[in-house]
Scaffold this motif. Structure first.
Motif, PDB file in Angstrom:
ATOM      1  N   LEU A 200       0.841  -1.196   0.000  1.00  0.00           N
ATOM      2  CA  LEU A 200       0.000   0.000   0.000  1.00  0.00           C
ATOM      3  C   LEU A 200       0.883   1.256   0.000  1.00  0.00           C
ATOM      4  O   LEU A 200       0.669   2.192  -0.790  1.00  0.00           O
ATOM      5  N   ALA A 201       1.905   1.238   0.873  1.00  0.00           N
ATOM      6  CA  ALA A 201       2.808   2.386   0.965  1.00  0.00           C
ATOM      7  C   ALA A 201       3.494   2.621  -0.373  1.00  0.00           C
ATOM      8  O   ALA A 201       3.592   3.753  -0.861  1.00  0.00           O
ATOM      9  N   ASP A 202       3.956   1.514  -1.011  1.00  0.00           N
ATOM     10  CA  ASP A 202       4.618   1.633  -2.315  1.00  0.00           C
ATOM     11  C   ASP A 202       3.663   2.237  -3.327  1.00  0.00           C
ATOM     12  O   ASP A 202       4.039   3.120  -4.105  1.00  0.00           O
ATOM     13  N   ALA A 203       2.413   1.730  -3.299  1.00  0.00           N
ATOM     14  CA  ALA A 203       1.431   2.210  -4.279  1.00  0.00           C
ATOM     15  C   ALA A 203       1.203   3.713  -4.108  1.00  0.00           C
ATOM     16  O   ALA A 203       1.110   4.453  -5.089  1.00  0.00           O
ATOM     17  N   VAL A 204       1.141   4.163  -2.853  1.00  0.00           N
ATOM     18  CA  VAL A 204       0.908   5.594  -2.615  1.00  0.00           C
ATOM     19  C   VAL A 204       2.144   6.407  -3.012  1.00  0.00           C
ATOM     20  O   VAL A 204       2.035   7.472  -3.613  1.00  0.00           O
ATOM     21  N   THR A 205       3.335   5.872  -2.681  1.00  0.00           N
ATOM     22  CA  THR A 205       4.564   6.595  -2.996  1.00  0.00           C
ATOM     23  C   THR A 205       4.773   6.723  -4.501  1.00  0.00           C
ATOM     24  O   THR A 205       5.251   7.744  -4.988  1.00  0.00           O
TER      25      THR A 205
END
Ligand SMILES: Nc1ncnc2c1ncn2[C@@H]1O[C@H](COP(=O)(O)OP(=O)(O)O)[C@@H](O)[C@H]1O
Ligand SMILES: [Mg+2]
Length: 488
Positions: A200-205
């Motif tokens: 999720l963090a990667d997707a947002v970043t």
């Protein structure tokens, strides 16, 4: 220090899980180990005790009783066999009916409890020459239930200790291995469990800065969903705010285009003329257009300034209201409007920004004068009950009921409105009011035709002496018709 007070400092979920799970697990393991150890040791030593008893009984079989006197008939080789043990030293002692020694070691301690026919065998721990021993005592009884003789058989504890160590190793080692395996599984499990969060963090970043699409959480675990839902909610609000801002910029540009187009057209017209007198009409247009543009830009700036996050101070709203009203007297006079103030003569404090509050009042009074009636009357009022309220009442044409919400929209003007307004005034009023925790409403003027704009404060900080009476009190309040002053 207790564990809960330590917890906030442990940031890693993995460490927190280990911190909560490992000590109880270790405690359970230790308790389990102790119980298992004692149970196993108990069963194992019982077998050794049985061996001791066998020796005592074998000795007893060699005791002969004649005339009430016991005698041990044991060949030397038999004693050697009896005493042979690869690990331990073995002792024995034979005692007669009167506890007199018959054979064996006299320093082998006797049982604490006298033997009885019901329990002829006793086991107990003792010492011989300071060396710990385990003893089995066996007594033989005659037909009348009297002790004929007693045989003690004892051995040191070497093989029992070896056994204890072996049991300990076989019980404790697997438990230790279990703890390590559980810890590793936990670390691994948490890492696996956190994969969706990292994804999720990667997707947002990885998102581009104007990508405000909703995050797909169909594959996310239940626990992560509240987070994705909140992020999605924030994205929705952000994209709403962003599109509102884009709309506002587009509207503002559109509004500015009209006076600017007028400016260039009239400038061209003026440039076509050679005589200054012929330029005059165009110059007057230029003057009007530039005034409109300036007004619009000022209004836009006011809107931009009325953003949350400003430092508030204690403002004497009564003073500010009086002062601002007074500043509008010349404009009111130009239309022969009677401008008056009713309210406290004493300070009434609210937490706010003086410049913004003044801007808000300017817009309301400006409207009252612009849309009021020639030779009319405008009253600016400050009430303290039931809530602190500013009222600006005019006797102009009024605002139709169905327009009273729309007039607060940016750039909205009631169709057919006079003057060259931008439609931003009331939007600014509402924004500044909201910033101060106040609400704006439009009502019919109580005195008949006309409009009454009310600003109602709900969270106000006031000084103790600054309460304004609901009904103007002649002693405390001030009623001032500026118009009549200036007429003289
Ligand atoms: N006191 C009032 N009396 C009558 N109409 C009003 C009054 N105040 C505002 N309005 C109406 O509300 C509209 C919006 O006002 P505002 O936001 O100040 O824009 P502007 O004054 O630039 O037109 C005005 O165009 C006007 O028609
Ligand atoms: Mg206005």
């Amino acid at each position: 220090m207790n564990r809960a007070s330590l917890l906030p400092r442990i940031r890693s979920l993995r460490a927190q899980l280990l911190w909560w799970l490992m000590p109880p697990l270790a405690l359970v393991c230790v308790i389990g180990t102790v119980i298992a150890y004692y149970a196993a040791y108990n069963y194992a030593t019982r077998a050794y005790d049985d061996g001791l008893f066998d020796t005592a009984r074998a000795l007893a079989q060699q005791v002969r009783v004649a005339d009430g006197r016991a005698k041990l008939e044991l060949p030397k080789q038999a004693v050697e066999i009896l005493e042979f043990d690869p690990y331990d030293r073995v002792f024995y002692r034979v005692l007669g009916a009167d506890w007199s020694d018959v054979a064996g070691r006299q320093d082998l301690p006797l049982p604490a409890i006298s033997p009885s026919a019901k329990s002829p065998v006793q086991y107990y721990d003792s010492e011989v020459q300071g060396i710990p021993v385990r003893v089995a005592a066996f007594s033989a009884f005659d037909s009348r239930g009297h002790v004929e003789f007693t045989v003690l058989s004892a051995e040191t504890l070497v093989k029992r200790e070896i056994l204890a160590q072996r049991i300990l190793l076989t019980v404790v080692l697997p438990q230790l291995v279990l703890i390590v395996v559980v810890a590793l599984l936990l670390v691994f499990g948490v890492r696996r469990g956190l994969v969706p969060l990292r994804r999720l963090a990667d997707a947002v970043t990885r998102r581009g800065y104007h990508d405000l699409s909703i995050i797909d959480d169909t594959d996310s675990p239940e626990e992560v969903r509240p987070l994705t839902r909140s992020i999605n909610e924030m994205i929705r609000r952000l994209s709403y705010a962003l599109s509102a801002q884009q709309r506002f910029i587009a509207d503002a540009a559109h509004q500015l285009r009209t006076p600017l187009a007028g400016l260039s057209a009239q400038t061209e017209r003026a440039l076509d003329e050679t005589r200054i007198e012929d330029m005059r009409p165009a110059l007057e247009h230029i003057w009007a257009s530039s005034k409109r543009a300036t007004h619009l830009v000022n209004q836009l700036l006011s809107l931009a300034r009325a953003d949350p996050g400003r430092e508030f101070a204690q403002i004497d709203i009564a003073h500010l209201l009086r002062q601002t009203t007074m500043e509008w007297v010349p404009k009111a006079l130009a239309r022969c409007i009677d401008l008056g103030y009713e309210g406290s003569a004493q300070p009434v404090f609210v937490k706010g920004d003086a410049l913004l509050l003044q801007e808000m009042l300017n817009n309301i009074i400006d409207n009252a004068i612009a849309y009021g009636r020639d030779n009319g009357a405008i009253t600016v009022r400050l009430l303290s009950r039931p809530a602190l309220q500013i009222q600006v009442e005019d006797d102009g044409s009024g605002i139709p009921e169905h327009e009273r919400e729309r007039v607060f929209e940016r750039f909205y003007r009631v169709p057919g409105s006079s003057g060259s307004g931008s439609g931003l005034g009331l939007a600014i009023v509402r924004q500044i009011a909201q910033l101060h925790g106040a609400s704006v409403s439009i009502a019919d003027a109580p005195s008949g035709n006309g409009t009454m704009v009310c600003i109602t404060f709900n969270k106000v900080t006031r000084s103790p002496h600054a309460d304004v009476p609901a009904e103007p009190d002649p002693l405390e309040s001030l009623q001032h018709r500026f118009q009549s002053d200036t007429r003289h």
